[in-house]
Every structure is written in C-alpha cells, then in structure tokens.
Enzyme design. Structure first.
Site, PDB file in Angstrom:
ATOM      1  N   THR A 191      88.313  46.072   5.675  1.00 19.96           N
ATOM      2  CA  THR A 191      89.575  46.540   6.283  1.00 19.96           C
ATOM      3  C   THR A 191      90.528  46.931   5.149  1.00 19.96           C
ATOM      4  OG1 THR A 191      90.342  44.260   6.494  1.00 19.96           O
ATOM      5  CG2 THR A 191      89.366  45.250   8.441  1.00 19.96           C
ATOM      6  N   THR A 222      88.264  32.765   5.162  1.00 21.68           N
ATOM      7  CA  THR A 222      87.657  34.073   5.000  1.00 21.68           C
ATOM      8  C   THR A 222      87.855  34.809   6.290  1.00 21.68           C
ATOM      9  OG1 THR A 222      85.686  35.337   4.547  1.00 21.68           O
ATOM     10  CG2 THR A 222      85.406  33.357   5.863  1.00 21.68           C
ATOM     11  N   GLU A 243      95.341  40.857  -0.604  1.00 19.73           N
ATOM     12  CA  GLU A 243      96.219  41.997  -0.370  1.00 19.73           C
ATOM     13  C   GLU A 243      97.354  42.073  -1.390  1.00 19.73           C
ATOM     14  OE1 GLU A 243      95.542  42.803   4.383  1.00 19.73           O
ATOM     15  OE2 GLU A 243      97.257  41.586   3.755  1.00 19.73           O
ATOM     16  N   ASN A 295     101.344  45.235   4.531  1.00 19.92           N
ATOM     17  CA  ASN A 295     101.511  44.542   5.804  1.00 19.92           C
ATOM     18  C   ASN A 295     102.710  44.953   6.639  1.00 19.92           C
ATOM     19  OD1 ASN A 295      99.222  42.733   5.966  1.00 19.92           O
ATOM     20  ND2 ASN A 295     100.016  41.983   4.017  1.00 19.92           N
TER      21      ASN A 295
END
Lengths: 382, 382
Positions: B139, B175, B255, B377
């Site tokens: 992703t 995870t 991220e 985000n």
C-alpha cells in the site's frame, strides 16, 4: 480585577529573548490547592512546593525557558536560594513563596540570573494586570491565556485564571501550568473535592499529543479569613467555567493545531470504557492526521475504537461527524466525500461515536496532527 | 526457491493503478498457522479464515487497495463468492482457499472485478517468483519485502517470507500482512508455540505509530506429510530470523520514516515494566520528532519513562544514546550538542535506558515522526 493581587513579568535572561519570569504577589495570606503531574519524574518546583503545601502563601514565582526537571538535589537547592532572596526582599517568610517552572528538561535553573532580576521584577508589579504575567510563562504558546469571571456571595468576587500550553499535553492530566486566583474567602477544606473534580472535568479532558510533562501544575489561590459560604454555589460554577475555558484555550493553542476535535463517546456500558475509547481516538496519529486533511476517514476512527482494549460490538457502532451519520450498525452510510471535506474544514469539529450498548458516555477535546507539530518539535531546543 | 509453490500478482482494478491482487498456489496441501490482530474490529478475511483455520490449504488470495473491514456480513459473503469461483477454477475444495486484504477500511471488496481478474491472475502464476506477489500487496510501502533462507534436516529446505507495512503499525501486534512459506514438512502442533513466541519476539517488537489495524495477519504455511523432526532446530532458528528480518523491513519502511530507533530498556525489576517503558518511549510523538530533528533532547525520553505507569526512581536513571552517556543518576552528563546531533543523523539509532533497579530488559524498534508521515496520512484516501 481582584483586590490585593499584583502581577509582573519581565525578560530576565533565562531565554535568549522574550519574557521568561513572572511573579504574583498577594497582599494577604492566601490558601492554595494544587494538582500536580502524575509523571513519576517530577520537576524540582513540585518536589519543593509539595513540602509547603497547606501553608498560607504570599508569592508565586514562575519561569519559562527552563523546566528545572531532572536537575537532582541542586534543582531544589536553587529554589531555596531564590526563595530566600525573594522572601527577604518582600519581608515575608520563605515558606510563603511558591514556584513553578516550564521549558526544557534537564538544565539547571540559572539561579544567579533570576536573583539579579528580582528587583526589576518587583518594580514591574501592577495591580489587576495579569497580561504580562501570562506572557512571561509562555513557551510555544501563540497567545496568552487569561479568563476573568465574577460572582457574588455576601459581596462581589472575582476569579482569574491564567494558563500556558501548548505541547506535551497529556490525557489524564493535561496542562503544563495553570493558576487560578480569587478574592473569594474560602478554606481549602471546603473546596478540595470541588477543585479535584473540576480538574478531572477540564484539564483531564484535553489532549494535544498524549504526552505527560514532568511539570504539569494547576494551582488555585483563595483568600484567607472568614469564609463566605453563601457564595459557594456561584464560586463552584465559576471555578468550573474558568478551568474549562483555560483548558480549551490550551487545546486550541495546541502545537501546530489547525482545529480542535470534540470527541464524544456514548452508548457505552461503563463510563470507564467510554473514557478509554475517547482517549484512544484522541491520541490516534492516523485519526489526527485525517482531521488535518479534512478526510472523513472513519475507518481510522473505528480502528481506534477497536484498539481501546474494552468490549466493542462492531456491528452496533454508529459514527457521527459534524452531525452527519457516516456509519450505522458498523457499516458505511453513503455520503458525499467532497461535501464532508468542506464540513470538516472548520476550527471546531464534532465527532460522536455511539456504541449502542449502554448509557455511559465521556467526552474529550483533541487537536489535529500537522506539519507544524513536527516543525515545532523537531528542533525545540535549538 | 521452494518446490511446489507458485506466485502471481496483477493489476485487477481494485486500485486506480498498480498491482493490487496477489495469489499463492500450493501444489500439495499445506498446513497453516495464523496470528491475527488484537483489534476488536476485525476485517472480513479474519472472520472468514478463522472458521477454516486448521484445514489443509491450497491457495491464498491477497488484495491491496481495500481492507474489506467494517463491511458487515456482505464482506464475508463476498469472500465466499470469490472463493467459490477460484476453487472451482483450480479444481480444489473451497475450504482450501484463504484470503487476506489490506487498504482502506469500510469499502466493500469489488467482488465482480476480482472474479473477472482471476483467469489473468492464474495465467500470471510463476514458480519461485514471490517478487510480483510481494508488490501486489503493497500500500504505502516503498519497497517489496521478501526474505529467503535455507536450512537442512534430512534434506535441504527453504523458507520464504513476504510482508507489507508500512503505517498503522502497532505495538502488541505489529504488521499489516505477513506470509511465511516453507517446504519443510512439519505439523502445526509441533510448532504452534514456536510460531507464537517468534511473533512476540519480532512483529510485536516494532511500532511506527502505535496504531492497530483491523487487518493485521501473519500466516505460516508448512508442508504436509511425514514430519522431518531432524530439521526442527534449524527451522526454528530460520523462522525466527525470517520473521525478524521482515519485521525490521516493515519498520524501516515506516510511513515517512527517515531512521529506525532501537529502544532498549534495561536494569528493570520486571520484564513487564521494561516492556511498558520501552513501548511508551517508542510511541512518544515528542521523542519521535526529536529523533527526526537529531535533537539529543533526553528530557522527552525521561518524561516518557516517568509516564509509563510503572515504578521509576528518577535519581537512578541512565540514558545512553549512540553509545554516549547523556544522563547518569537522573541528571545530565555534559555533552557537546553539535557532536551528538551528527551522531544521531544515522539510519539507525541506538537508545538505551538503564533504570539500575533490577535485571529485566526489553527492546523494541520504532521510527522517527516526520513531515512525510503527516503528508502520507492527511490524504491517504484521496
């Protein structure tokens, strides 16, 4: 505003620039009640003040720019030295001087610098002018935080609250420094519970980043002498409202925040569960960044609900954002994303999560998580 | 690498662009062991797979771009429909097909789109080529995550691990999706405990943002038939190392992360306390932003230690950053800030907090908190 209280604030040199030293002087003995951080690592002013809690007080010296935390025994010794000087200049007992500090952890307080600045600070004292005091205790705050209310008992009284935020604001005890002063004569014993409960309803219901400072302190100063119990109901109401306004000012001024999100969790079996869920949502970085981006990404909200370590029936969950039902019985109610984005682009956002599983509820205020939070905190010391 | 396993990955149209559908086919029945998210809100694939856990399996279909979470009964019905099609195309029983999903929460899986893509997916199957499968499950990952190790029992065996990160990585089960395949013949009963323990030592010791996904899944596929117990010690070792490498890949690809911080808390009375402190440091936004800014701001670290809700004696705390002692007995050991900044400007940073209060310890890997985390985000859905 309040008779018998004087405020001062100056640039003493603790910070490279700006106001950094504030003083409050009480003409008569005042009672004081305090709430301190639950952090196991406590600043020197807390270790010091706790020993004289319960004494009548005549002065409060507050500095920004240095937290005086993790400074060992020397951190407390420094306060004794400063207290000795200040009390002798004021002609009061040393045990009537309280301290509070905010700023960088781990650095010794520059006691000599502060002592040298005391004469200038005393000259600066002014009646009824908390503004400069409020400014002198700011760190990353973008505006000073002052509230003034009046109420009546046998006569008219004032209540003034001053606070500083704006980061390291934690759930379960959420302010860095906050001071409330009143000329209302009431003994600590008569309001101890009211004060603690007001703390739970206000400063414990805000969060910016889920962090807990070593210095968090709320102090309430009330006048000594004969109590005026006829004013108690009005005082309780105003105390709560002053503390609520101060706590909302802190969250509005949260580091980097562009909006405040009011999270209400309702329809829960126990209040304790509702609180856990509300706090879990309020510190969720993914939820907070979605609010920054005006993204009605309710999946992150429900993921936080499910991660709160309390019983949840996903198929009953309802999520209402800005009055719009986004989720009913655990699944999405179709909505127009662009319209929702616009509705979220406000200074204040209302989020309600209804578990449809009981009657308890809890609410808390949080901020969005933004680039500026990173900017402010990636280089706070330098 | 592994005999009897084929991998595929294609762009089926679940995402606007890019690979989004992956398939693993086993020529013979495989055993499977799974670890799932502790989030109370669980994705449809977890509800579905759990019912057939323990069955021998022949196929694993994984999609990105849609989490199939909070999709109600329909979310599970969709999997039944897809499973029906896929199993009949493969000529196997429907109960031998497992699913996993990752992506946006709350949207229905486009079952018709997926079913239409199955023939192309089957054509794409290749032996020993997990790369395209690893890509199809990404992703916000910036690189595919694959590990291959070999070991011996009565003969030579392979073990291959594939994972995707990179946000919503939570402590206590960290995870999104991870799959480990081996041609080593071993029954689930012989390794269930080893697998759970490896999960605790690896995926449960990483965090990116303290978030807990609805979809977290780790699956271990082992070969059926007669067990080769002579290979068990070697297998255990390789399993742990593959899972550790995968978990480190996930945290490295966290991220927006620019560095990985390895937090070790030692000298603690109980391991449980050490874990609480390590996790509290690892999710602290202030500590994580300081690491981003290479700021040796140990005050934030000690504030996190004090906020971990375990007994701490501040005057005993030692903090060692990149091998340099910054704090001894709770107070600062003078250090050169510019030198420390340079030493912190690394891809990997070692932080040790020693409480000097016992013999237990715990370690965890976390990331810094950066502008890019916010960027990724604040607009993940759009």
């Amino acid at each position: 505003m309040i008779q018998g209280i004087e405020f001062a604030g100056i640039a003493s040199g603790i910070k490279a620039q700006g106001l950094d030293l504030g003083l409050v002087i009480f003409k008569e003995d005042m009672h004081v009640l305090s709430l301190y951080t639950r952090n196991k690592v406590k600043a020197a002013h807390i270790l010091y003040d706790r020993k004289i809690d319960g004494n009548p007080v005549r002065a409060l010296l507050v500095n920004s720019g240095c937290a005086n935390a993790c400074t060992g025994k020397e951190g407390v010794t420094d306060l004794h030295a400063i207290g000795q000087e200040l009390s002798s200049m004021l002609g009061i007992e040393k045990e009537k001087v309280l301290f509070a500090s905010t700023g960088v952890i781990g650095r010794r307080l520059p006691a000599a610098t502060i002592i040298r600045a005391l004469p200038a600070l005393l000259k600066n004292l002014k009646k009824n002018r908390p503004e400069v005091f409020a400014q002198s205790i700011m760190t990353t705050d973008t505006f000073p935080k002052i509230i003034h209310e009046t109420f009546s008992g046998k006569k008219n009284y004032s209540i003034v609250g001053v606070a500083k935020g704006a980061g390291m604001i934690n759930p379960l005890f959420a302010t860095m420094l906050s001071f409330v002063f009143t000329d209302y004569p009431i003994a600590p014993g008569s309001i101890k519970r009211v004060f603690s409960s007001a703390g739970r309803e206000t400063f414990e219901r805000i969060t910016v980043d889920g962090e807990c400072s070593t210095n968090d302190t709320v102090m309430l100063f009330t006048k000594g002498g004969d109590e005026d119990l006829s004013g108690l109901p009005a005082f309780k109401e105003k105390l709560l409202s002053v503390m609520r306004e101060l706590s909302l000012m802190i969250v509005k001024d949260g580091e980097g925040a562009t909006r405040v999100i009011h999270v209400t969790v309702t329809g829960v079996r126990k209040k304790e569960f509702a609180e856990k869920i509300a706090r879990r949502i309020a510190i969720s970085p993914l939820t907070k960044t979605a609010f920054f981006g005006c993204d009605p990404n309710w999946g992150r909200i429900i993921a936080a609900v499910g991660d709160a370590d309390v019983p949840v029936q996903p198929s009953k969950v309802e999520i209402i954002l800005q009055g719009e039902v986004l989720v009913k019985e655990g699944v999405e109610v179709p909505f127009d994303e662009q319209t929702m984005k616009k509705r979220m682009d406000k200074k204040e956002v209302e989020l309600v999560v209804d578990l449809h599983d009981g009657k308890a509820s809890y609410d808390i205020y949080t901020t969005d998580l933004t680039y500026d939070y990173i900017k402010i905190n990636a280089s706070y010391r330098s």
